[in-house]
Design a protein around this motif. Structure first.
Motif, mmCIF file in Angstrom:
data_model
loop_
_atom_site.group_PDB
_atom_site.id
_atom_site.type_symbol
_atom_site.label_atom_id
_atom_site.label_comp_id
_atom_site.label_asym_id
_atom_site.label_seq_id
_atom_site.Cartn_x
_atom_site.Cartn_y
_atom_site.Cartn_z
ATOM 1 N N ASP A 248 5.583 53.706 21.537
ATOM 2 C CA ASP A 248 5.887 54.234 22.868
ATOM 3 C C ASP A 248 5.772 53.142 23.923
ATOM 4 O O ASP A 248 6.581 53.073 24.860
ATOM 5 N N ASP B 95 6.277 49.987 23.490
ATOM 6 C CA ASP B 95 7.463 49.133 23.339
ATOM 7 C C ASP B 95 8.685 49.802 23.957
ATOM 8 O O ASP B 95 9.513 49.142 24.609
ATOM 9 N N ALA B 96 8.799 51.122 23.756
ATOM 10 C CA ALA B 96 9.949 51.856 24.312
ATOM 11 C C ALA B 96 9.901 51.846 25.838
ATOM 12 O O ALA B 96 10.935 51.692 26.499
ATOM 13 N N ALA C 254 8.606 49.555 27.710
ATOM 14 C CA ALA C 254 8.907 48.199 28.175
ATOM 15 C C ALA C 254 10.409 47.934 28.221
ATOM 16 O O ALA C 254 10.869 47.069 28.978
ATOM 17 N N GLN C 255 11.187 48.683 27.425
ATOM 18 C CA GLN C 255 12.637 48.468 27.363
ATOM 19 C C GLN C 255 13.399 49.247 28.437
ATOM 20 O O GLN C 255 14.593 49.025 28.638
ATOM 21 N N ILE C 256 12.721 50.158 29.129
ATOM 22 C CA ILE C 256 13.400 50.977 30.142
ATOM 23 C C ILE C 256 13.715 50.129 31.361
ATOM 24 O O ILE C 256 12.870 49.352 31.843
ATOM 25 N N ASP C 257 14.925 50.270 31.870
ATOM 26 C CA ASP C 257 15.388 49.483 33.018
ATOM 27 C C ASP C 257 14.504 49.761 34.241
ATOM 28 O O ASP C 257 14.294 50.913 34.616
ATOM 29 N N ASP D 7 6.319 45.684 33.383
ATOM 30 C CA ASP D 7 5.207 45.480 32.446
ATOM 31 C C ASP D 7 4.605 46.834 32.094
ATOM 32 O O ASP D 7 4.718 47.798 32.856
ATOM 33 N N ALA E 197 13.743 59.589 28.588
ATOM 34 C CA ALA E 197 13.178 58.998 27.365
ATOM 35 C C ALA E 197 12.009 59.815 26.820
ATOM 36 O O ALA E 197 11.438 59.465 25.781
#
Length: 436
Positions: A108, A110-111, A113-116, A120, A279
């Motif tokens: 979660d 990691d997910a 961190a990938q959201i626009d 951090d 998400a």
């Protein structure tokens, strides 16, 4: 007549009829006094809320949790029993006793961190201490809170724990200073205390840490009285209490902190919340947590200010009456001034300046009176009824707001004086000289 002479004449003419002028000033005083006091009330409460916000977290962070599944009842306030979910975790300090939320795991984080828009991500590590002790003294129950980047601690002595050191550091609530045996807040700084935690195997461990500062207690503290640990101490306590926990169960968190751009607009923050929701996560900013309270306070102050403005509008009729009578009494004088070459514009300016000066006197005296009364009331309440809210200055005065009140009152007074001033400016000099 030069402008400076015009102002001097207007000031001198103000007190030709002392009783009438003083009564008008008193009427303005009431409105200005009320307006200054209510603004001070709003400033004091909002300042306290702002301090509380900084104690909760930074303005560019968002607390994120996994969105509860309404069907399972996890995290909801359903009256019925909640179905067990192996992926749930106690909400700890973030909810009512027994409440659970869906656990956040490394995947979660990691997910997220990938959201626009997310700069951090940091997991919020929940630590439950058994007690705190200084030397061989009495042991006291205490909560443990970590210091989030951008969060500030209101200190009475010392400095904030450092997040960039491996030393185990903490900020101690001032209410623990005397019970732990320290002579004063300053005496506690630099001292070592012991913090006990129990691991999953029911073994108690004692960890020593250094007090770097003594913090003022705040309503922002979720447990009422919590020490603020730096990153090194939080990690040490967290790892110790998880001794004996299966490896796949250690990295499970109730919440995470997400950082976004400090200059992000409301629209961008809203878009980020939407992206998190899509998400499967729920994001809450500090403003969301305390913004409603601030809106209510601002609404109350606005209503109180409305009453003050009504009082000022009532006082403006007194200004109109005072100057109309002054124009009538000085009809021959006005005719003489115009006969000697004073233009209608300067005559208008003379009486308008008199109105503005009356407004200035009433508002300045009202503001000074409000500051004296407000400061006294705030000091008295801070030591009695509001003693449980440390750091709250109920009525605080901002110089800019006070100046704004004075200017607003002067503008109202000036506008009120335009009618008699226009009447004086339009006076025919010949007719005015014949007036008896």
């Amino acid at each position: 007549m030069r402008t400076i002479d015009l102002i001097g004449t207007a000031v001198a003419n103000t007190f030709r009829s002392k009783t009438r002028t003083i009564l008008t000033i008193l009427a303005i005083f009431v409105g200005a006094f009320t307006l200054t006091l209510t603004n001070g009330l709003g400033t004091g409460i909002n300042n306290y809320i702002d301090d509380t916000v900084s104690g909760v977290g930074a303005s560019d962070t968002m607390t994120v949790a996994k969105t509860a599944d309404a069907a399972s009842g996890i995290g909801s306030a359903s009256a019925g029993p909640t179905e067990y979910d192996p992926e749930s975790i106690s909400s700890g300090q973030n909810g009512p006793p027994g409440a659970t939320v869906v656990a956040l795991q490394p995947a979660d984080l990691d997910a997220l961190a990938q959201i626009d828009g997310v700069l951090d991500v940091q997991a919020v590590k929940s630590v439950s201490a058994d007690y705190i002790q200084a030397g061989d003294g009495t042991k006291y129950v205490i909560g443990v809170g970590g210091l989030v980047g951008g969060q500030t601690v209101t200190l009475l002595a010392g400095s904030e724990p450092s997040g960039d050191t491996s030393d185990l550091q903490l900020a101690l609530p001032t209410s623990y200073v005397e019970p732990l045996g320290f002579a004063s807040d300053a005496d506690a700084v630099g001292q070592t205390v012991s913090i006990a935690v129990t691991d999953a195997q029911r073994t108690q461990h004692v960890i020593e840490a250094t007090i770097t500062g003594v913090a003022e207690e705040s309503i922002a503290s979720p447990t009422g009285a919590s020490l603020t640990a730096n990153t090194a101490l939080t990690d040490e306590l967290y790892e110790t209490q998880n001794i004996g926990v299966p490896a796949d169960q250690v990295e499970r968190y109730a919440q995470a902190t997400v950082w976004f751009a400090p200059d992000a607009t409301e629209a961008q923050i809203s878009d980020l919340k939407t992206a998190l929701s899509d998400a499967g996560y729920t994001g809450t900013t500090v403003a969301d947590q305390l913004g409603t309270i601030k809106t209510v306070i601002d609404g109350i102050v606005l209503v109180l200010n409305a009453f003050a403005v009504i009082a000022l509008l009532a006082a403006s009729f007194g200004i109109v009456n005072t100057l109309l009578m002054s124009v009538q009494e000085r009809t021959r004088e006005i005719g003489l001034m115009k006969a000697m070459g004073m233009g209608s514009g300067k005559v208008f300016g003379l009486f308008s300046l008199e109105a503005a000066f009356i407004g200035f006197l009433g508002s300045a005296i009202g503001a000074v009176g409000a500051i004296i009364v407000g400061s006294g009331v705030s000091a008295a309440l801070s030591g009695s009824l509001l003693a449980d809210l440390p750091g709250l200055e109920l009525i605080a005065f901002d110089p800019v707001s006070i100046l704004a009140v004075i200017l607003v009152v002067m503008v109202i007074a000036f506008l009120a004086g335009t009618l008699p001033a226009a009447r004086a400016a339009q006076a025919d000099p010949v007719e005015s000289l014949r007036y008896e």
